[in-house]
Design a protein around this motif. Structure first.
Motif, PDB file in Angstrom:
ATOM      1  N   ASP A 277      12.893-160.851 -14.904  1.00  0.00           N
ATOM      2  CA  ASP A 277      13.108-159.573 -14.228  1.00  0.00           C
ATOM      3  C   ASP A 277      12.834-158.428 -15.212  1.00  0.00           C
ATOM      4  O   ASP A 277      13.586-158.210 -16.158  1.00  0.00           O
ATOM      5  CB  ASP A 277      14.560-159.533 -13.728  1.00  0.00           C
ATOM      6  N   ASN A 279      12.941-155.180 -15.048  1.00  0.00           N
ATOM      7  CA  ASN A 279      13.925-154.097 -15.150  1.00  0.00           C
ATOM      8  C   ASN A 279      15.090-154.463 -16.039  1.00  0.00           C
ATOM      9  O   ASN A 279      15.453-153.735 -16.948  1.00  0.00           O
ATOM     10  CB  ASN A 279      14.487-153.760 -13.761  1.00  0.00           C
ATOM     11  N   LYS A 280      15.655-155.623 -15.722  1.00  0.00           N
ATOM     12  CA  LYS A 280      16.805-156.083 -16.505  1.00  0.00           C
ATOM     13  C   LYS A 280      16.406-156.272 -17.958  1.00  0.00           C
ATOM     14  O   LYS A 280      17.152-155.960 -18.868  1.00  0.00           O
ATOM     15  CB  LYS A 280      17.329-157.398 -15.944  1.00  0.00           C
ATOM     16  N   GLN A 283      16.208-153.055 -19.816  1.00  0.00           N
ATOM     17  CA  GLN A 283      17.564-152.539 -20.022  1.00  0.00           C
ATOM     18  C   GLN A 283      18.227-153.202 -21.235  1.00  0.00           C
ATOM     19  O   GLN A 283      18.828-152.552 -22.081  1.00  0.00           O
ATOM     20  CB  GLN A 283      18.368-152.867 -18.768  1.00  0.00           C
ATOM     21  N   ILE A 284      18.082-154.533 -21.272  1.00  0.00           N
ATOM     22  CA  ILE A 284      18.656-155.304 -22.374  1.00  0.00           C
ATOM     23  C   ILE A 284      18.026-154.911 -23.709  1.00  0.00           C
ATOM     24  O   ILE A 284      18.696-154.707 -24.714  1.00  0.00           O
ATOM     25  CB  ILE A 284      18.419-156.812 -22.115  1.00  0.00           C
ATOM     26  N   LYS A 325      25.042-161.091 -22.845  1.00  0.00           N
ATOM     27  CA  LYS A 325      24.761-160.444 -21.567  1.00  0.00           C
ATOM     28  C   LYS A 325      23.448-160.970 -20.987  1.00  0.00           C
ATOM     29  O   LYS A 325      23.370-161.310 -19.807  1.00  0.00           O
ATOM     30  CB  LYS A 325      24.689-158.934 -21.783  1.00  0.00           C
ATOM     31  N   GLU A 329      23.045-162.783 -17.413  1.00  0.00           N
ATOM     32  CA  GLU A 329      22.179-162.218 -16.370  1.00  0.00           C
ATOM     33  C   GLU A 329      20.914-163.030 -16.167  1.00  0.00           C
ATOM     34  O   GLU A 329      19.999-162.604 -15.471  1.00  0.00           O
ATOM     35  CB  GLU A 329      21.852-160.760 -16.715  1.00  0.00           C
ATOM     36  N   ILE A 331      18.348-163.600 -17.916  1.00  0.00           N
ATOM     37  CA  ILE A 331      17.068-163.179 -18.480  1.00  0.00           C
ATOM     38  C   ILE A 331      16.711-164.164 -19.577  1.00  0.00           C
ATOM     39  O   ILE A 331      15.586-164.603 -19.722  1.00  0.00           O
ATOM     40  CB  ILE A 331      17.186-161.766 -19.078  1.00  0.00           C
TER      41      ILE A 331
END
Ligand code: ADP
Length: 712
Positions: A277, A279-280, A283-284, A325, A329, A331
Motif C-alpha cells: 500500500d 500511501n501507508k 506515511q511510515i 507499526k 499494518e 506493510i
C-alpha cells in the motif's frame, strides 16, 4: 450483563464493552473464582495473549476505585512500562488517576501518592522501597507482570527481594507469567492460589523444518514442502510464506544476522513490491525520517520499501516504533528480530520462525536454548481475531527428532538467582541503610521470605555469601558494626544505597579517582564500573584490540587509569573494553556525529542511546556520592559530565540544550552563529533564528515561549 456478577463498576463494564470484551475468558474466570476480588494472592501462569493483563487491570480497578488505595503494576522494562501506561490511561474515564515512574532512582516521588494506579519498573519500585515515600502504606495490590523474570540473573533477585518484603505486609500480590515448569513451587512461595491454564484464544500449531527432506512437519501430522530458492531454511520458509500471503516473524539470536538476512530476503521481494500500500508506506517512511542516524534510515528505508525489516536493541526508538507499526499494518511482510527485545513488545504474527540454537561465548560453541525460551517465542504466533490459528516453526533443528523434543518438551523450572555476591551486597546494604534490618538476624529474617529460602529451606549456603558481603561492606566503609551483630550504614553507605549504584561501582570509583585528570579519565572510571559493564553495548573483540596500543600509551601518560595489576587476561581485556567504551563516549560529548560513532564502533543508534543513558546516570550518581563526602570540586565535574553525556555536547552548549527542541546539532548551529547563551537568544530577532538551518517557525515560536516562561 455477565460481567455485572463480579461487582465491577458499571462504567468499567461499559468501557470493556467498547473494547469488545463482553465476557471473561476461561483463565480470567478461574482467576476470579480463586479470589482475585477477595484479596487473595494469585499466580497466573498462562500463554501469551491469553488476557493476563486484563486480570491485573481488574484487580487494580477493583482495589482502587472509590478507595484511598494505590495499585501498582510492575514490569521489567521501561518500554513495557510506557506501553502499559498508555493502555491504562483509558481508565481515567472512570475517574482513576494513572501515573508512571521508571527512572530517577533518587527521587522519593511523594507526588505519586496522588495517583490511584502507578506503573513502575521492578528497579524503580525497589528504589522506592529504600526511599520510603509516605504512600507506600497505601498500596493495596501489586501486579507483577512477567513474573517468570524471577529466574533472570539480572532482574530476578530484585523482584525476589520486592516480593520477600511485600510478603510480610498485607498487600495483595498478583503474579502474571508465561507458562512455566514449576508454577506450583512459585505459587506456594507467594502464598498464592495458582491459576495454571493452557488456554489460548488462538490455537497454536507447532512444527519443525526437516532439512534432510526439505519439508516442514507439523505436530498435527500436516507436512509442507519447502522449495529451495535462496540460502538457508529461514529465508526459504519466509519467502514461501510471503508468497502465500502469510506474514512472518523470524527470531534470530545473532543481531548481525537479523540485518544480513533481511537484506538477503529483500533481494527476492521484487515481485511483492507492487502489493504494498503506497500511501501507508510513504506515511511510515515519513516517520522514519525522525531517526537520528542516517545509516539506520537508509537501511530501513531500503528494506521497508521491499516489505522487509529487522528489529533489535541497536535500533533507535523511532526505528523500533516504525518497524512495529509497519508490521502491524502489514506493510512489512517479514521481520527478523532478536528474541530479547521481541519478548517485550506486542508483535504477534500468523507464522513465527524460531531458532533453537545460540552461540555461547562462554562455551565457545553453539548450544541449544531452553524449552521455555522456545515456548515464549513460539507463543508469539497467531493474532487474536485475525488468524484462525498461529504457526510456530523451528527452522534450525539438527534433526526432526531434536525439534520435536522442544515441541513436546517439559518446561524447565524457574529457580532463584539470588545467591551471588552482587545481588546480596546491593540488597544487604539497602536493608541496612533503610533500617529495614539492623542486625544479622533481621537480615536473615527478610531472606527467609525469598524464593531461595523456599528452595533450600536451610539458609547455611546463603549465609556464607552473606558473610563475604558484610565483610566487603565493612571494608569499604559503607557500614559500621554496632556490636552484637548489629550494623548501621555510614554516610557513604546511605548515599550509595540511595543512588541505586552497585556498592562495588562506588568502591572501584573511589579507589581509582584522581584530581588533575581529564574527561577521558573520568569516563573510564565510569565505564569500568560493574553498573556500566553489565549493560554496555557490544563492541567486538577485533575492534577493541585495534585500540590496545593507544590504551597502553595513554595509561603510561596518566590520561586513563592503569591496567589491572593482576595477570588475569579477562581483567586486562575488560580494561581494554572499558577504554574503547570511554573513547566512544568521549567522542559523543565532543559532538562527533552520531553516524560517525555508529559506523566507527559498529553499533546501532539504540546502543549509543543506552550507553550514554547509563553513563550519565552513573556520573550523576557518583556526583552525589562525592558531594556527601565533601569533595565539591569532583562533584561539580561529575555533574557537568552527566549533563554532557545526556545531551552529547561540549560544555559551552549546556545552557542552550536546556531548551526543549534544542539538541546537540541545533545548539552548535546557534553557537557558530554567535548565539552562545539564553541571554543572546533573547536578544536575537526571531527572523534571524528562523533563517538558520534546522529552525522552523514552529520551533522558533516555542523557543521564545520557553524563554518568556523562564523570565516570569
Ligand atoms: P497477555 O497479557 O496474556 O499476553 P493480553 O492481555 O495482551 O494477553 O491480551 C491479548 C488480547 O486479548 C488483548 O487485545 C485483549 O484486549 C484481548 N482480551 C483479553 N481478554 C479478553 C476477553 N475476555 N474477551 C475478549 N478479548 C479479550
Amino acid at each position: 450483563e455477565k460481567l455485572l456478577e463480579y461487582g465491577l463498576p458499571r462504567t468499567y463494564i461499559e468501557l470493556l464493552k467498547n473494547r469488545g470484551i463482553t465476557k471473561l475468558n476461561p483463565v480470567q474466570k478461574s482467576a476470579v473464582k480463586k479470589g482475585l476480588f477477595n484479596n487473595k494472592n494469585l499466580l497466573v501462569s498462562a500463554p501469551t495473549a491469553s488476557g493476563k493483563t486484563l486480570i491485573g487491570e481488574m484487580a487494580l480497578v477493583h482495589n482502587t476505585i472509590n478507595k484511598d488505595m494505590i495499585g501498582l503494576y510492575l514490569v521489567p522494562l521501561r518500554a513495557l512500562a510506557s506501553e502499559k501506561y498508555y493502555e491504562f490511561k483509558e481508565l481515567e474515564k472512570l475517574g482513576l488517576r494513572i501515573g508512571i515512574t521508571t527512572g530517577d532512582y533518587e527521587s522519593p516521588a511523594e507526588y505519586l501518592g496522588r495517583y490511584n494506579i502507578v506503573v513502575a519498573t521492578y528497579e524503580r519500585f525497589d528504589s522506592l522501597l529504600r526511599l520510603k515515600p509516605r504512600w507506600l502504606n497505601r498500596i493495596g495490590v501489586i501486579v507483577v507482570d512477567e513474573f517468570h523474570m524471577i529466574g533472570d540473573p539480572e532482574r530476578g533477585p530484585i523482584l525476589e527481594m520486592i516480593i520477600a518484603r511485600m510478603l510480610s505486609s498485607r498487600v495483595q500480590i498478583i503474579g502474571l507469567s508465561a507458562t512455566i515448569g514449576n508454577p506450583d513451587v512459585l505459587a506456594e512461595w507467594v502464598n498464592a492460589e495458582l491459576v495454571d491454564d493452557p488456554y489460548r484464544p488462538v490455537e497454536l500449531v507447532e512444527g519443525v523444518y526437516d532439512k534432510k527432506n526439505h519439508v516442514i512437519v507439523f505436530e498435527d501430522g500436516r507436512r509442507k514442502k519447502i522449495i529451495h530458492r535462496i540460502g538457508g531454511a529461514a529465508l526459504n520458509i519466509s519467502l514461501q510464506s510471503i508468497s502465500s500471503g502469510i506474514q512472518v516473524l523470524v527470531f534470530v539470536h545473532n543481531r548481525r544476522k537479523t540485518e544480513e538476512w533481511a537484506f538477503k530476503l529483500s533481494e527476492h521481494m521484487g515481485l511483492f513490491k507492487h502489493l504494498i500500500d503506497k500511501n501507508k508506506l510513504s506515511q511510515i517512511l515519513e516517520e522514519l525520517k525522525e531517526s537520528p542516524s542516517r545509516l539506520e534510515r537508509e537501511k530501513l528505508e531500503y528494506l521497508i520499501s521491499r516489505g522487509v525489516a529487522f528489529h533489535h536493541a541497536g535500533l533507535s526508538s523511532v526505528a523500533r516504533r516504525v518497524v512495529e507499526k509497519g508490521f502491524r499494518e502489514r506493510i512489512i511482510r517479514a521481520v527478523f528480530a532478536t528474541p530479547t527485545l521481541a519478548a517485550g513488545v506486542n508483535l504477534p504474527a500468523r507464522r513465527v520462525l524460531v531458532s533453537i540454537k545460540r552461540y555461547s561465548p562462554v562455551r565457545r560453541r553453539t548450544v541449544n536454548i531452553a524449552v521455555y525460551e522456545y515456548k515464549q517465542m513460539a507463543g508469539r504466533a497467531g493474532r487474536p481475531t485475525y488468524d484462525p490459528y498461529g504457526e510456530a516453526i523451528i527452522y534450525d533443528a539438527s534433526s526432526l527428532s531434536e525439534g520435536m523434543r522442544f515441541i513436546r518438551g517439559r518446561l524447565e523450572p524457574i529457580t532463584s538467582k539470588l545467591n551471588n555476591e552482587r545481588s546480596l551486597r546491593i540488597h544487604v546494604l539497602a536493608l541496612i541503610a533503610s533500617r529495614h534490618a539492623n542486625t544479622l538476624d533481621e537480615i536473615i529474617n527478610v531472606f527467609k521470605n525469598t524464593l531461595f529460602a523456599a528452595e533450600y529451606r536451610d539458609l547455611a549456603y546463603l549465609k556464607s555469601t552473606l558473610d563475604i558481603v558484610l565483610d566487603d561492606l565493612l571494608d569499604w566503609g559503607m557500614i559500621k558494626s554496632t556490636g552484637n551483630n548489629g550494623f548501621v550504614a555510614t554516610r557513604l553507605g546511605s548515599i550509595t544505597s540511595i543512588t541505586y549504584l552497585d556498592p562495588l561501582s562506588v568502591n572501584r570509583y573511589l579507589e581509582n579517582v584522581k584530581d588533575n585528570v581529564g574527561d577521558l579519565y573520568y569516563l573510564m572510571l565510569i565505564t569500568q564500573t560493574p553498573d556500566y559493564l553489565r549493560s554496555k553495548p557490544y563492541i567486538s573483540n577485533k575492534l577493541v584490540e585495534l585500540y590496545e596500543e593507544e590504551a597502553l600509551e595513554l595509561s603510561d601518560e596518566g590520561i586513563i587509569p592503569e591496567p589491572p595489576k593482576t595477570f588475569d587476561y579477562y581483567d586486562y581485556y575488560t580494561w581494554l573494553q572499558s577504554f574503547v567504551q570511554a573513547k566512544m563516549l568521549h567522542e559523543w560529548i565532543n559532538e562527533v556525529g552520531e553516524d560517525e560513532i555508529v559506523e566507527k564502533y559498529s553499533i546501532g543508534p539504540g546502543d549509543v542511546y543506552s550507553a550514554r543513558d547509563t553513563a550519565s546516570w552513573i556520573a550523576g550518581a557518583l556526583s552525589r556520592v562525592e558531594k556527601v563526602l565533601g569533595n565539591t570540586f569532583r562533584a561539580n565535574k561529575l555533574e557537568k559530565l552527566s549533563l554532557r553525556l545526556e545531551y552529547g555536547v561540549k560544555e559551552d552548549a549546556l545552557e542552550l540544550v536546556e531548551l526543549q527542541g534544542i539538541g546537540r546539532v541545533r545548539a552548535r548551529t546557534l553557537i557558530k552563529n554567535g548565539i552562545k547563551s539564553l541571554k543572546d537568544l533573547v536578544n536575537t530577532p526571531p527572523s534571524k533564528i528562523e533563517s538558520l538551518p534546522g529552525f522552523g517557525p514552529r520551533l522558533v515560536r516555542s523557543l521564545y515561549e520557553q524563554l518568556r516562561e523562564r523570565r516570569d
